[in-house]
Scaffold this active site. Structure first.
Site, short mmCIF file in Angstrom:
data_model
loop_
_atom_site.label_atom_id
_atom_site.label_comp_id
_atom_site.label_asym_id
_atom_site.label_seq_id
_atom_site.Cartn_x
_atom_site.Cartn_y
_atom_site.Cartn_z
N LEU A 125 7.68 -14.26 5.39
CA LEU A 125 7.02 -15.08 6.41
C LEU A 125 6.06 -16.08 5.76
O LEU A 125 6.16 -17.29 5.97
CB LEU A 125 6.25 -14.16 7.39
CG LEU A 125 5.28 -14.84 8.36
CD1 LEU A 125 6.04 -15.76 9.32
CD2 LEU A 125 4.51 -13.80 9.18
N THR A 126 5.14 -15.58 4.94
CA THR A 126 4.04 -16.39 4.40
C THR A 126 4.54 -17.54 3.53
O THR A 126 5.48 -17.39 2.75
CB THR A 126 3.11 -15.46 3.59
OG1 THR A 126 2.66 -14.43 4.45
CG2 THR A 126 1.92 -16.21 3.02
N GLY A 131 -0.64 -18.86 6.09
CA GLY A 131 -1.09 -17.49 5.89
C GLY A 131 -1.41 -16.89 7.24
O GLY A 131 -0.52 -16.45 7.97
N SER A 132 -2.70 -16.90 7.62
CA SER A 132 -3.08 -16.42 8.95
C SER A 132 -2.41 -17.25 10.04
O SER A 132 -2.02 -16.73 11.08
CB SER A 132 -4.60 -16.50 9.13
OG SER A 132 -5.22 -15.50 8.37
N TRP A 156 3.76 -14.70 -1.78
CA TRP A 156 3.16 -13.38 -1.56
C TRP A 156 4.16 -12.41 -0.94
O TRP A 156 3.82 -11.67 -0.02
CB TRP A 156 1.91 -13.48 -0.66
CG TRP A 156 0.77 -14.20 -1.29
CD1 TRP A 156 0.26 -15.40 -0.88
CD2 TRP A 156 0.01 -13.80 -2.43
NE1 TRP A 156 -0.77 -15.76 -1.71
CE2 TRP A 156 -0.95 -14.79 -2.66
CE3 TRP A 156 0.05 -12.68 -3.28
CZ2 TRP A 156 -1.86 -14.71 -3.71
CZ3 TRP A 156 -0.86 -12.60 -4.31
CH2 TRP A 156 -1.80 -13.61 -4.52
N GLU A 370 -0.75 -8.21 5.99
CA GLU A 370 -0.21 -7.92 7.34
C GLU A 370 -1.15 -8.41 8.44
O GLU A 370 -1.28 -7.79 9.50
CB GLU A 370 0.15 -6.43 7.49
CG GLU A 370 1.35 -6.08 6.61
CD GLU A 370 2.13 -4.86 7.05
OE1 GLU A 370 2.15 -4.55 8.26
OE2 GLU A 370 2.77 -4.24 6.19
N1 COS Z 1 4.61 -9.64 20.46
C1 COS Z 1 5.42 -10.41 21.19
N2 COS Z 1 5.29 -11.75 21.29
C2 COS Z 1 4.27 -12.32 20.63
C3 COS Z 1 3.37 -11.56 19.85
C4 COS Z 1 3.57 -10.17 19.77
N3 COS Z 1 2.76 -9.39 19.05
N4 COS Z 1 2.46 -12.40 19.31
C5 COS Z 1 2.77 -13.62 19.74
N5 COS Z 1 3.87 -13.56 20.53
C6 COS Z 1 4.52 -14.68 21.21
C7 COS Z 1 3.56 -15.27 22.23
O1 COS Z 1 3.67 -14.63 23.49
C8 COS Z 1 4.01 -16.70 22.30
O2 COS Z 1 5.15 -16.82 23.13
P1 COS Z 1 5.08 -17.73 24.47
O3 COS Z 1 4.78 -19.11 23.96
O4 COS Z 1 6.40 -17.55 25.08
O5 COS Z 1 3.94 -17.15 25.26
C9 COS Z 1 4.48 -17.02 20.90
O6 COS Z 1 4.78 -15.74 20.29
C10 COS Z 1 3.42 -17.71 20.09
O7 COS Z 1 2.29 -16.86 20.04
P2 COS Z 1 0.82 -17.42 19.89
O8 COS Z 1 0.62 -18.60 20.81
O9 COS Z 1 -0.11 -16.28 20.03
O10 COS Z 1 0.84 -17.95 18.38
P3 COS Z 1 -0.33 -18.47 17.46
O11 COS Z 1 0.25 -19.39 16.49
O12 COS Z 1 -1.48 -18.95 18.29
O13 COS Z 1 -0.93 -17.21 16.61
C11 COS Z 1 -1.16 -15.11 15.58
C12 COS Z 1 -0.48 -16.03 16.59
C13 COS Z 1 -2.57 -15.45 15.17
C14 COS Z 1 -1.16 -13.79 16.28
C15 COS Z 1 -0.22 -15.11 14.36
O14 COS Z 1 -0.27 -16.36 13.71
C16 COS Z 1 -0.51 -14.01 13.39
O15 COS Z 1 -0.22 -12.84 13.64
N6 COS Z 1 -1.04 -14.38 12.21
C17 COS Z 1 -1.17 -13.45 11.14
C18 COS Z 1 0.06 -13.52 10.29
C19 COS Z 1 0.24 -12.33 9.44
O16 COS Z 1 0.09 -11.20 9.87
N7 COS Z 1 0.61 -12.57 8.20
C20 COS Z 1 0.85 -11.50 7.30
C21 COS Z 1 1.91 -11.91 6.38
S1 COS Z 1 3.35 -11.06 6.54
S2 COS Z 1 2.98 -9.36 5.68
#
Ligand code: COS
Length: 394
Positions: A125-126, A131-132, A156, A370
């Site tokens: 993914l990253t 990242g975040s 990463w 994560e």
């Molecule tokens: N389960 C199901 N659907 C999800 C979800 C989840 N946990 N999280 C988001 N979605 C869906 C949302 O509902 C949205 O869909 P709709 O537009 O139909 O409503 C879509 O995905 C986009 O979600 P959102 O608007 O929340 O996205 P953002 O870009 O604002 O941010 C976060 C989302 C911050 C939660 C995300 O970027 C994140 O988790 N970042 C951390 C990344 C990470 O963990 N990296 C680690 C590397 S991999 S080990």
């Protein structure tokens, strides 16, 4: 309310604990010093079925669900965070994305080799700028006939140098961006002889503060072809598959940190009973007793949270908020516990001769990977506020 594990789960814990003590623990120091994964131990873990613990038997797994998977991660986290990370990246995010998003055909095609450990999985993914903010990925997948062509790079990537199967997220519709225009795929990056697939280049190994036994690398793709049937979920909706996968992974990351916290507590108990200063064991000193009590209370609270959340997952109940809590609390409790263990062991805890020093370095990353703990706090608050009708993000 029943807090007992089933007989099957208790038997699974015994099997894993024995394996962790006899195979994983003795190899951990060498893996840390050499920055090489313990390949022979990985093979043995595969032989006893540990690569497929949560997945249904029909796909070659042990059918032990999220609860069984938490047991696995707790037991591995107790002895070596690097080894837990290799298995966690394989099961919890790499193979889990295939299980959650794959059609029956794709599950049947990929999961048996992943459950048997014949192949190792990673989760891509990253990216350098994503990242975040996972939705800012730039990796492109362009449709060409019955295939997609992947171009771009990821970084990463845990298991990047070991994996031959990867779940990967790429933008298929730039106009929509990643939230509505990214698609998840399962790809094969190496053949049975370890030869890289055309268009795939493994990049440099990352030199990290800890987790030296768990290899991490950048990877890149240039004109890499993937069949359309390898899409996970629906075209354009890969972001959701990846977010759902991370939710599951965060519960079991909490379990791995639980193992780490428990190990620190155990070490402090044993040392406090044995080490004497001012003519009495450390255990007789109130400052040490306070640390022991705090460690035990936090560890026990984490245990309840992790296994209750696993129960939510196994019973198909909502668990996003709790998954964030497992990851957030687990990482901070494990860091605090190992920090106290270093303090109680004193200079010995700072020495590379005991595994507290490795545990101290290894624990820190759980507050970052994560999804950083800052992201977890946002997710938890968002879920709670949504319940009272408040949206904190557009
Ligand atoms: N389960 C199901 N659907 C999800 C979800 C989840 N946990 N999280 C988001 N979605 C869906 C949302 O509902 C949205 O869909 P709709 O537009 O139909 O409503 C879509 O995905 C986009 O979600 P959102 O608007 O929340 O996205 P953002 O870009 O604002 O941010 C976060 C989302 C911050 C939660 C995300 O970027 C994140 O988790 N970042 C951390 C990344 C990470 O963990 N990296 C680690 C590397 S991999 S080990």
């Amino acid at each position: 309310m029943d807090f007992e594990l089933s007989r099957e789960h208790q038997a699974l814990r015994r099997l894993i604990r024995e394996f962790a003590e006899e195979e994983v623990r003795p190899a951990a120091r060498q893996a840390d010093r050499s920055s090489q994964p313990p390949v022979e131990v990985i093979k043995k873990a595969a032989e006893i079925g540990l690569f497929g613990v949560p997945f249904p038997r029909e796909y070659g797994g042990l059918g032990a669900g999220e609860t069984g998977y938490c047991i696995l991660m707790e037991e591995l986290g107790r002895v070596d965070t690097s080894f837990a990370t290799i298995i966690g990246a394989h099961i919890g995010i790499g193979a889990m994305a295939i299980y959650l998003g794959g059609s029956k055909h794709i599950r049947e095609k990929y999961l048996p080799d992943l459950c048997s450990g014949k192949k190792i999985a990673a989760f891509a993914l990253t990216e350098p700028q994503a990242g975040s903010d996972a939705a800012s990925i730039k990796m492109r997948a362009t449709k060409e006939g019955d295939s997609y062509i992947l171009d771009g790079s990821k970084m990463w990537i845990t298991n990047g140098p070991l994996a031959s199967t990867m779940s990967i997220l790429a933008v298929t519709d730039p106009a929509l961006g990643a939230r509505g225009g990214a698609t998840a795929f399962v790809i094969e990056t190496r053949d049975e002889n370890g030869q890289t697939t055309e268009g795939f280049t493994p990049g440099k190994y990352e030199h990290k503060m800890g987790l030296h036994g768990s290899p991490t690398a950048a990877i890149s793709f240039d004109n890499f072809r993937v069949p359309q049937e390898n899409i996970l979920g629906q075209t354009g909706l890969g972001f959701v598959v990846f977010m759902q996968t991370l939710d599951v992974g965060r519960v079991t990351l909490g379990a791995a940190t639980l193992g780490g916290a428990q190990a620190s507590l155990q070490q402090v108990l044993e040392w406090a009973a044995m080490r004497e200063q001012f003519g009495k064991p450390l255990a007789q000193m109130q400052s040490i007793q306070f640390m022991i009590a705090d460690m035990a209370a936090e560890t026990e609270a984490l245990r309840s949270l992790v296994y209750r959340t696993a129960w939510l997952v196994d019973n198909q109940k909502p668990f996003i908020k709790e998954a964030g809590m497992c990851k957030l609390l687990g990482s901070e409790i494990a860091s605090r516990c190992v920090d106290r263990a270093v303090q109680v062991l004193g200079a010995l805890g700072y020495s590379r001769d005991v595994h507290t020093e490795r545990g101290f370095r290894d624990a820190r990353i759980a507050e970052i990977f994560e999804g950083t703990n800052e992201i977890q706090r946002i997710l938890i608050a968002e879920q709670l506020l949504r319940e009272v009708g408040v949206r904190i993000r557009p």
